[in-house]
Design an enzyme around this catalytic site. Structure first.
Site, PDB file in Angstrom:
ATOM      1  N   HIS A  25      36.887  36.836  39.508  1.00  0.00           N
ATOM      2  CA  HIS A  25      36.641  35.854  38.435  1.00  0.00           C
ATOM      3  C   HIS A  25      35.140  35.661  38.232  1.00  0.00           C
ATOM      4  O   HIS A  25      34.632  35.763  37.103  1.00  0.00           O
ATOM      5  CB  HIS A  25      37.307  34.528  38.807  1.00  0.00           C
ATOM      6  N   GLU A  26      34.438  35.382  39.314  1.00  0.00           N
ATOM      7  CA  GLU A  26      32.996  35.129  39.198  1.00  0.00           C
ATOM      8  C   GLU A  26      32.219  36.404  38.888  1.00  0.00           C
ATOM      9  O   GLU A  26      31.238  36.380  38.142  1.00  0.00           O
ATOM     10  CB  GLU A  26      32.470  34.478  40.478  1.00  0.00           C
ATOM     11  N   HIS A  29      32.310  36.943  35.180  1.00  0.00           N
ATOM     12  CA  HIS A  29      31.306  36.129  34.499  1.00  0.00           C
ATOM     13  C   HIS A  29      29.925  36.779  34.600  1.00  0.00           C
ATOM     14  O   HIS A  29      29.206  36.918  33.605  1.00  0.00           O
ATOM     15  CB  HIS A  29      31.227  34.736  35.138  1.00  0.00           C
TER      16      HIS A  29
END
Length: 216
Positions: A25-26, A29
Site C-alpha cells: 500500500h505505502e 503511494h
C-alpha cells in the site's frame, strides 16, 4: 468496535497479511508519487519492499488492541507535480487500489485451488481467506473521506480551489470525528455496518468475475 480477529489462531494470518498489505500500500503511494516527479519518498528510502520502512510501531500495535491502526504515511510534496490535482488523486488512490488487487489475486488463487480440487494445507486456506477480507477492508477503510485517510486526500484534490482552504481549516475536526467513529461504540453504527456490507459484496463481485475468467 470493529475487531480484526475473533480468536488467537487468526493472529498469524493477520500479521502476515498486514506486513504484505501495508508494505505494498505505502510502496504504491511512494512509487506513484515518484513517477509523477516527486522524489521525496524515494529520498527517504520508501521505494522498498522492506516492511520495516513502512510500518508505524504505534499504528501497528493499535490494530491488535482496538481494531484499527495505520502504517507510516508516505511523504508527498505536490509542488513537484506538473498536474497537482491529477497526480494527487492518483497517488492517493494507488494505495487502496493495491489492496483491492491483492484481495482479487488471493480470491483468484483460492477459487482456482478449490476448483482444481487441490489439497492445500489449512494454513494456506486460512491465509488466503484473511488476505481477501483484510485487503478489502483496507480498501474500503482508506476510502472513507475523513482525514487522515486516502479518501479525504482524494476529495481535497477534486474540490474547487475556493473550497480547499475550508477543508484544511476543518481537518483537525475531521480527524477527531474519525477517531470517534472508529474507536468508540459509535463504530457499531458507522464503520462496522459499512464493512459488514461492502466486504461480502466485493467478494461476491470478485467471485463472479473470477468464475467468468475460469469458465466456471
Amino acid at each position: 468496535m470493529f475487531t480484526l480477529f475473533n480468536n488467537p489462531e487468526q493472529l498469524v494470518y493477520i500479521i502476515i497479511t498486514l506486513l504484505i498489505a501495508f508494505t505494498l500500500h505505502e510502496l504504491a503511494h511512494a512509487y506513484t508519487a515518484y513517477k509523477f516527479g516527486d522524489p521525496t519518498a524515494k529520498n527517504q528510502g520508501r521505494l522498498t519492499l522492506n516492511p520495516i520502512k513502512h510500518l508505524d510501531p504505534i499504528g501497528t500495535i493499535l490494530i491488535f488492541i482496538i481494531g484499527f491502526g495505520w502504517a507510516k504515511p508516505v511523504p508527498v510534496n505536490r509542488f513537484y507535480f506538473k498536474r497537482p490535482r491529477l497526480a494527487g488523486v492518483l497517488v492517493s488512490i494507488a494505495g487502496p487500489l493495491t489492496n483491492l488487487v491483492l484481495a482479487f489475486a488471493a480470491q483468484t488463487a483460492y477459487i482456482a485451488l478449490v476448483t482444481a480440487g487441490v489439497q492445500v494445507p489449512l494454513f494456506v486456506t486460512g491465509l488466503l481467506m484473511t488476505m481477501i477480507s483484510l485487503n478489502i477492508l483496507l480498501f474500503v477503510f482508506n476510502l472513507i473521506p475523513l482525514p487522515p485517510l486516502d479518501g479525504y486526500r482524494i476529495i481535497s484534490d477534486l474540490v474547487p480551489n475556493r473550497i480547499r482552504p475550508k477543508l484544511t481549516q476543518y481537518e483537525q475536526y475531521g480527524g477527531l470525528l474519525f477517531l470517534i467513529i472508529a474507536i468508540t461504540p459509535l463504530s457499531n453504527y458507522t464503520i462496522t455496518p459499512l464493512f459488514n456490507t461492502t466486504i461480502p459484496a466485493i467478494q461476491q463481485f470478485f467471485g463472479m468475475i473470477i468464475a467468468a475468467m475460469l469458465g466456471l
